[in-house]
Motif scaffolding. Structure first.
Motif, short mmCIF file in Angstrom:
data_model
loop_
_atom_site.label_atom_id
_atom_site.label_comp_id
_atom_site.label_asym_id
_atom_site.label_seq_id
_atom_site.Cartn_x
_atom_site.Cartn_y
_atom_site.Cartn_z
N MET A 119 -6.63 -5.78 -10.13
CA MET A 119 -5.48 -6.01 -9.76
C MET A 119 -4.84 -7.44 -9.36
SD MET A 119 -3.90 -2.99 -7.43
CE MET A 119 -4.14 -3.51 -5.85
N GLY A 179 8.60 -0.44 -8.04
CA GLY A 179 8.62 -1.28 -9.18
C GLY A 179 7.43 -2.35 -9.10
N LEU A 180 7.42 -3.35 -9.72
CA LEU A 180 6.23 -4.00 -9.59
C LEU A 180 6.05 -4.87 -8.59
CD1 LEU A 180 6.04 -5.99 -13.22
CD2 LEU A 180 4.40 -3.99 -12.41
N LYS A 203 0.38 9.42 -6.11
CA LYS A 203 -0.39 10.41 -5.47
C LYS A 203 0.75 11.81 -5.47
CE LYS A 203 -3.01 7.40 -3.16
NZ LYS A 203 -2.62 6.05 -2.47
N LEU A 219 4.82 1.42 -0.59
CA LEU A 219 5.29 1.87 -2.22
C LEU A 219 6.09 3.15 -2.03
CD1 LEU A 219 4.52 1.16 -5.09
CD2 LEU A 219 2.80 2.65 -4.99
N ASN A 256 -2.22 -9.53 -11.26
CA ASN A 256 -1.03 -9.85 -10.84
C ASN A 256 -0.88 -11.28 -10.82
OD1 ASN A 256 0.01 -7.34 -9.90
ND2 ASN A 256 -1.30 -7.31 -8.11
N GLY A 291 0.79 -1.03 -0.09
CA GLY A 291 -0.03 0.08 -0.04
C GLY A 291 0.96 1.41 0.02
N SER A 292 0.23 2.41 -0.15
CA SER A 292 0.87 3.65 -0.07
C SER A 292 1.07 4.00 1.44
CB SER A 292 0.14 4.72 -0.71
OG SER A 292 -0.19 4.32 -2.09
N PHE A 293 0.05 3.76 2.37
CA PHE A 293 0.08 4.30 3.62
C PHE A 293 0.51 5.69 3.99
CE2 PHE A 293 1.21 -0.33 2.98
CZ PHE A 293 0.18 -0.96 4.05
#
Ligand code: PNS
Length: 167
Positions: free
Chosen positions: A102, A72-73, A41, A36, A106, A8-10
Motif C-alpha cells: 500500500m 475515495g483515494l 467491510k 474511511l 501510494n 483507517g476504518s476504525f
C-alpha cells in the motif's frame, strides 16, 4: 506545520489505534485521523457517524489531533489536508506485506507521499477491530481491546452483553 494522516476504518477504534494516535501526536505537529467512509467491510458494527463520534470522544484530551471522514483515494485526502505523510501501525509480518504494498503504490501514484510505520506496542500486538467484531457476533465484549467509551457504546447498542458488575 508538519501534518500526518492516520487512515483507517476504525470499526471500532481499539486501544492499539489509540496508542498509535498518541504516539503520532507526540511526533507530528498535527495528526488527522481519516475515517474511511466506504469501507468494503460488509456489515460494519458502527456507522461512519458513530465511529467519528467515538474517536472524537476518545481523543478529547489530544489538542493536536482532529478526526475527519474521507471517501475515495487516500492520497487525495492526504493532499487535501496539506500533508505528504501517512502513518500506519505494524503488528506482525502479515501486516507488513500488505502495508508495504500500500505504501509503495501510494508513493508511486502520488509522486511522493510517504508512509511511516510505527511498530505496535507489544501489549497491543493481538488487538484488532476485526477480532472485536468477531466476538461481538456472539455478543461477547473484549474490554481490554477497546477504549471505555467504545465499550459503553457497544453495550448501549446491545451489540454485546453488559460487562458491568451487578450490585
Ligand atoms: O483500518 P483499515 O481497514 O486497515 O484501513 C485501510 C485503509 C483505509 C488505509 C485503506 O483501505 C485505504 O487507504 N482506503 C482508501 C482507498 C485507497 O486509497 N485505496 C488504495 C490503497 S493502495
Amino acid at each position: 506545520m508538519n501534518t500526518v494522516v492516520y487512515p483507517g476504518s476504525f470499526d471500532p477504534v481499539t486501544v492499539g489505534h489509540m496508542d498509535l494516535i498518541r504516539r503520532a501526536a507526540g511526533i507530528f505537529d498535527h495528526v488527522v485521523v481519516g475515517v474511511l467512509i466506504n469501507s468494503e467491510k460488509k456489515t460494519p458494527l458502527f456507522s461512519l457517524e458513530e465511529r467519528v463520534i467515538m474517536l472524537k470522544d476518545a481523543c478529547g484530551d489530544l489538542s493536536n489531533v482532529s478526526i475527519e471522514s474521507f471517501d475515495g483515494l487516500l492520497i487525495d485526502f492526504v493532499r487535501d489536508k496539506g500533508s505528504n505523510t501517512i502513518i500506519r501501525g505494524l503488528r506482525e509480518l502479515m501486516d507488513f506485506e500488505m502495508e508495504l504494498q500500500m505504501a509503495q503504490v501510494n508513493r508511486l501514484a502520488s509522486g511522493g507521499i510517504e508512509t511511516i510505520f510505527l511498530p505496535t506496542d507489544p501489549r497491543y500486538s493481538n488487538v484488532s477491530s476485526s477480532v472485536v467484531r468477531e466476538y461481538a457476533r456472539y455478543k461477547v465484549a473484549l474490554p481490554e481491546f477497546v477504549p471505555e467509551n467504545v465499550l459503553r457504546a457497544m453495550e448501549k447498542k446491545g451489540i454485546v452483553k453488559s460487562t458491568k458488575q451487578e450490585d
